[in-house]
Scaffold this motif. Structure first.
Motif, PDB file in Angstrom:
ATOM      1  N   MET A  25     -16.995  22.649 -37.714  1.00  0.00           N
ATOM      2  CA  MET A  25     -17.763  22.313 -36.506  1.00  0.00           C
ATOM      3  C   MET A  25     -19.018  23.170 -36.325  1.00  0.00           C
ATOM      4  O   MET A  25     -19.918  22.810 -35.572  1.00  0.00           O
ATOM      5  CB  MET A  25     -16.865  22.444 -35.274  1.00  0.00           C
ATOM      6  CG  MET A  25     -15.675  21.499 -35.267  1.00  0.00           C
ATOM      7  SD  MET A  25     -16.148  19.769 -35.370  1.00  0.00           S
ATOM      8  CE  MET A  25     -16.935  19.537 -33.785  1.00  0.00           C
ATOM      9  N   LYS A  26     -19.055  24.333 -36.952  1.00  0.00           N
ATOM     10  CA  LYS A  26     -20.211  25.237 -36.881  1.00  0.00           C
ATOM     11  C   LYS A  26     -20.586  25.544 -35.426  1.00  0.00           C
ATOM     12  O   LYS A  26     -19.761  25.981 -34.652  1.00  0.00           O
ATOM     13  CB  LYS A  26     -21.375  24.642 -37.664  1.00  0.00           C
ATOM     14  CG  LYS A  26     -21.046  24.469 -39.141  1.00  0.00           C
ATOM     15  CD  LYS A  26     -22.178  23.841 -39.927  1.00  0.00           C
ATOM     16  CE  LYS A  26     -21.776  23.678 -41.386  1.00  0.00           C
ATOM     17  NZ  LYS A  26     -22.808  23.004 -42.184  1.00  0.00           N
ATOM     18  N   ASP A  27     -21.825  25.309 -35.034  1.00  0.00           N
ATOM     19  CA  ASP A  27     -22.282  25.681 -33.680  1.00  0.00           C
ATOM     20  C   ASP A  27     -21.639  24.845 -32.582  1.00  0.00           C
ATOM     21  O   ASP A  27     -21.674  25.214 -31.414  1.00  0.00           O
ATOM     22  CB  ASP A  27     -23.808  25.556 -33.588  1.00  0.00           C
ATOM     23  CG  ASP A  27     -24.526  26.580 -34.452  1.00  0.00           C
ATOM     24  OD1 ASP A  27     -23.877  27.599 -34.783  1.00  0.00           O
ATOM     25  OD2 ASP A  27     -25.706  26.369 -34.781  1.00  0.00           O
ATOM     26  N   ARG A  28     -21.062  23.704 -32.942  1.00  0.00           N
ATOM     27  CA  ARG A  28     -20.427  22.842 -31.939  1.00  0.00           C
ATOM     28  C   ARG A  28     -19.001  23.288 -31.616  1.00  0.00           C
ATOM     29  O   ARG A  28     -18.386  22.778 -30.686  1.00  0.00           O
ATOM     30  CB  ARG A  28     -20.397  21.394 -32.435  1.00  0.00           C
ATOM     31  CG  ARG A  28     -21.780  20.746 -32.565  1.00  0.00           C
ATOM     32  CD  ARG A  28     -21.639  19.319 -33.041  1.00  0.00           C
ATOM     33  NE  ARG A  28     -21.067  19.263 -34.385  1.00  0.00           N
ATOM     34  CZ  ARG A  28     -20.460  18.192 -34.895  1.00  0.00           C
ATOM     35  NH1 ARG A  28     -20.312  17.096 -34.158  1.00  0.00           N
ATOM     36  NH2 ARG A  28     -19.979  18.217 -36.125  1.00  0.00           N
ATOM     37  N   ALA A  29     -18.468  24.219 -32.396  1.00  0.00           N
ATOM     38  CA  ALA A  29     -17.075  24.653 -32.212  1.00  0.00           C
ATOM     39  C   ALA A  29     -16.874  25.366 -30.883  1.00  0.00           C
ATOM     40  O   ALA A  29     -17.741  26.116 -30.412  1.00  0.00           O
ATOM     41  CB  ALA A  29     -16.672  25.574 -33.359  1.00  0.00           C
ATOM     42  N   LEU A  30     -15.724  25.124 -30.278  1.00  0.00           N
ATOM     43  CA  LEU A  30     -15.340  25.854 -29.076  1.00  0.00           C
ATOM     44  C   LEU A  30     -14.889  27.256 -29.469  1.00  0.00           C
ATOM     45  O   LEU A  30     -14.351  27.468 -30.557  1.00  0.00           O
ATOM     46  CB  LEU A  30     -14.195  25.133 -28.369  1.00  0.00           C
ATOM     47  CG  LEU A  30     -14.455  23.694 -27.907  1.00  0.00           C
ATOM     48  CD1 LEU A  30     -13.173  23.067 -27.386  1.00  0.00           C
ATOM     49  CD2 LEU A  30     -15.542  23.656 -26.848  1.00  0.00           C
ATOM     50  N   ASN A  31     -15.108  28.214 -28.589  1.00  0.00           N
ATOM     51  CA  ASN A  31     -14.587  29.563 -28.804  1.00  0.00           C
ATOM     52  C   ASN A  31     -13.118  29.609 -28.401  1.00  0.00           C
ATOM     53  O   ASN A  31     -12.565  28.622 -27.904  1.00  0.00           O
ATOM     54  CB  ASN A  31     -15.404  30.584 -28.026  1.00  0.00           C
ATOM     55  CG  ASN A  31     -16.796  30.766 -28.610  1.00  0.00           C
ATOM     56  OD1 ASN A  31     -17.016  30.514 -29.795  1.00  0.00           O
ATOM     57  ND2 ASN A  31     -17.737  31.199 -27.791  1.00  0.00           N
ATOM     58  N   LEU A  32     -12.486  30.753 -28.581  1.00  0.00           N
ATOM     59  CA  LEU A  32     -11.050  30.887 -28.338  1.00  0.00           C
ATOM     60  C   LEU A  32     -10.769  32.131 -27.506  1.00  0.00           C
ATOM     61  O   LEU A  32     -11.292  33.209 -27.801  1.00  0.00           O
ATOM     62  CB  LEU A  32     -10.316  30.983 -29.682  1.00  0.00           C
ATOM     63  CG  LEU A  32      -8.798  31.201 -29.669  1.00  0.00           C
ATOM     64  CD1 LEU A  32      -8.072  30.043 -28.998  1.00  0.00           C
ATOM     65  CD2 LEU A  32      -8.282  31.383 -31.097  1.00  0.00           C
ATOM     66  N   ILE A  33      -9.969  31.967 -26.455  1.00  0.00           N
ATOM     67  CA  ILE A  33      -9.527  33.113 -25.667  1.00  0.00           C
ATOM     68  C   ILE A  33      -8.004  33.183 -25.734  1.00  0.00           C
ATOM     69  O   ILE A  33      -7.318  32.183 -25.495  1.00  0.00           O
ATOM     70  CB  ILE A  33     -10.030  33.030 -24.205  1.00  0.00           C
ATOM     71  CG1 ILE A  33      -9.685  34.311 -23.440  1.00  0.00           C
ATOM     72  CG2 ILE A  33      -9.512  31.812 -23.472  1.00  0.00           C
ATOM     73  CD1 ILE A  33     -10.447  34.464 -22.125  1.00  0.00           C
ATOM     74  N   ILE A  34      -7.475  34.343 -26.127  1.00  0.00           N
ATOM     75  CA  ILE A  34      -6.034  34.534 -26.286  1.00  0.00           C
ATOM     76  C   ILE A  34      -5.550  35.547 -25.254  1.00  0.00           C
ATOM     77  O   ILE A  34      -5.948  36.717 -25.272  1.00  0.00           O
ATOM     78  CB  ILE A  34      -5.695  35.003 -27.711  1.00  0.00           C
ATOM     79  CG1 ILE A  34      -6.109  33.922 -28.720  1.00  0.00           C
ATOM     80  CG2 ILE A  34      -4.201  35.309 -27.840  1.00  0.00           C
ATOM     81  CD1 ILE A  34      -5.867  34.295 -30.173  1.00  0.00           C
ATOM     82  N   ILE A  35      -4.694  35.092 -24.338  1.00  0.00           N
ATOM     83  CA  ILE A  35      -4.148  35.929 -23.272  1.00  0.00           C
ATOM     84  C   ILE A  35      -2.745  36.356 -23.662  1.00  0.00           C
ATOM     85  O   ILE A  35      -1.890  35.518 -23.952  1.00  0.00           O
ATOM     86  CB  ILE A  35      -4.094  35.154 -21.940  1.00  0.00           C
ATOM     87  CG1 ILE A  35      -5.484  34.632 -21.555  1.00  0.00           C
ATOM     88  CG2 ILE A  35      -3.512  36.016 -20.833  1.00  0.00           C
ATOM     89  CD1 ILE A  35      -5.462  33.639 -20.401  1.00  0.00           C
ATOM     90  N   GLY A  36      -2.499  37.665 -23.671  1.00  0.00           N
ATOM     91  CA  GLY A  36      -1.156  38.144 -23.979  1.00  0.00           C
ATOM     92  C   GLY A  36      -1.175  39.330 -24.918  1.00  0.00           C
ATOM     93  O   GLY A  36      -2.216  39.704 -25.460  1.00  0.00           O
ATOM     94  N   GLU A  37      -0.011  39.908 -25.095  1.00  0.00           N
ATOM     95  CA  GLU A  37       0.118  41.030 -26.018  1.00  0.00           C
ATOM     96  C   GLU A  37       1.489  40.957 -26.685  1.00  0.00           C
ATOM     97  O   GLU A  37       2.363  40.187 -26.277  1.00  0.00           O
ATOM     98  CB  GLU A  37      -0.051  42.360 -25.288  1.00  0.00           C
ATOM     99  CG  GLU A  37       0.914  42.555 -24.138  1.00  0.00           C
ATOM    100  CD  GLU A  37       0.576  43.783 -23.307  1.00  0.00           C
ATOM    101  OE1 GLU A  37       1.503  44.297 -22.658  1.00  0.00           O
ATOM    102  OE2 GLU A  37      -0.579  44.230 -23.295  1.00  0.00           O
ATOM    103  N   GLY A  38       1.673  41.755 -27.726  1.00  0.00           N
ATOM    104  CA  GLY A  38       2.943  41.715 -28.446  1.00  0.00           C
ATOM    105  C   GLY A  38       2.817  42.399 -29.788  1.00  0.00           C
ATOM    106  O   GLY A  38       1.737  42.865 -30.174  1.00  0.00           O
ATOM    107  N   PRO A  39       3.902  42.467 -30.538  1.00  0.00           N
ATOM    108  CA  PRO A  39       3.927  43.227 -31.796  1.00  0.00           C
ATOM    109  C   PRO A  39       3.000  42.691 -32.882  1.00  0.00           C
ATOM    110  O   PRO A  39       2.675  43.413 -33.823  1.00  0.00           O
ATOM    111  CB  PRO A  39       5.399  43.133 -32.236  1.00  0.00           C
ATOM    112  CG  PRO A  39       5.964  41.978 -31.489  1.00  0.00           C
ATOM    113  CD  PRO A  39       5.233  41.914 -30.200  1.00  0.00           C
TER     114      PRO A  39
END
Length: 300
Positions: A134-148
């Motif tokens: 997708m290059k510049d059209r790609a959505l970014n990603l946000i990851i909420i949480g923590e763990g090992p």
């Protein structure tokens, strides 16, 4: 701890046991943990508890369904607190250090404990291919949480040449422009972030009854989730009462990311969503999740 739980079963108290999952299905659990649960602790719970409250029917072992102990089971199907969500719809302490809502509309959201059974490592590999296509059209990603597996995610991002930022204490404003992925760490109120994103992802290999999934449905954003027992249970319950929502394609189930073909399906849907899906939120999410709520089920 399971030890005091085990000891308490032999007391004179009236016991109501709520089962939301088990180490039997937990991918990181050792063989000893699985045997301890399935051969010792779970049978004792069914013998000595007066009432068993499973989060969903798939949490009842097949051998229990054929015995007298099934009479102890009381199905409630969720205790998510809608009033608590309503009271925290906008958490300014969280949002002040994250991209503003308009920028979050360019983000895929994943909210989960970062452990093996949640499929986050597997999804990051698919996301990397998605970014290349997708290059510049790609959505970014946000990851909420923590763990090992959090630091394993960092190492994988480095290997895949995905730019990322980790800001667990929310001390600094996150630079959403230069980073493909934001790791927020644990947030007490993920809903305030989820509701502003473009797409919610849940690639789990196993779920009990996920509050994160129910919060995403309430938020009205589109959802792609794995076809694992807990997610399928929620899907079928909604299908029975809100077929219009299912037909709207706001909630899509895909096979778990455990084969080459399934990875291609996830990649295809990410691309299709980015190119074609209407970004307006579904309006009636609160009505849909009411049957899973504390308000509806607490009297039981």
């Amino acid at each position: 701890s399971t030890l005091p739980s085990l000891i308490s079963l032999f007391s004179n108290a009236y016991h109501i046991t709520v089962i939301t999952g088990s180490s039997l299905h937990y991918k990181d659990a050792s063989i000893l943990s699985r045997l301890y649960w399935s051969l010792i602790l779970e049978p004792l719970i069914y013998i000595f508890s007066n009432t068993i409250v499973p989060a969903a029917p798939h949490l009842i072992p097949f051998y229990i369904k054929k015995t007298y102990f099934i009479k102890k089971v009381c199905f409630i199907n969720g205790l998510i607190d809608i009033n608590q969500i309503d009271n925290k719809k906008c958490d300014h302490n969280i949002m002040k250090n994250l991209p503003p809502p308009k920028q979050l509309r360019r983000y895929i959201c994943l909210s989960s404990a970062i452990i093996k059974q949640k499929g986050i490592i597997d999804f990051l590999k698919i996301y990397s291919k998605y970014k290349v296509i997708m290059k510049d059209r790609a959505l970014n990603l946000i990851i909420i949480g923590e763990g090992p597996l959090l630091h394993d995610c960092f190492e994988l991002c480095k290997n895949l040449k995905l730019k990322f930022e980790f800001n667990p204490l929310n001390k600094n404003k996150i630079n959403s422009i230069s980073n493909n992925i934001i790791f927020t760490g644990h947030l007490d109120n993920p809903f305030s972030v989820i509701k502003n994103c473009r797409l919610f992802i849940m690639p789990s290999f196993y779920e009990g009854l996920s509050n994160q999934l129910l919060e995403a449905i309430y938020s009205g954003i589109p959802i792609i989730a794995s076809d694992c027992p807990g997610n399928t249970f929620v899907y079928r319950q909604i299908y029975n009462d809100n077929l219009k929502y299912i037909k709207s394609n706001f909630f899509k189930l895909l096979p778990a990311i455990n084969s080459k073909d399934n990875k291609k399906k996830w990649l295809k849907h990410l691309i299709n969503h980015t190119e074609n899906f209407n970004i307006k939120n579904y309006k009636y999410g609160k009505k849909i999740i009411f049957k899973f709520s504390l308000e509806n089920n607490f009297p039981k």
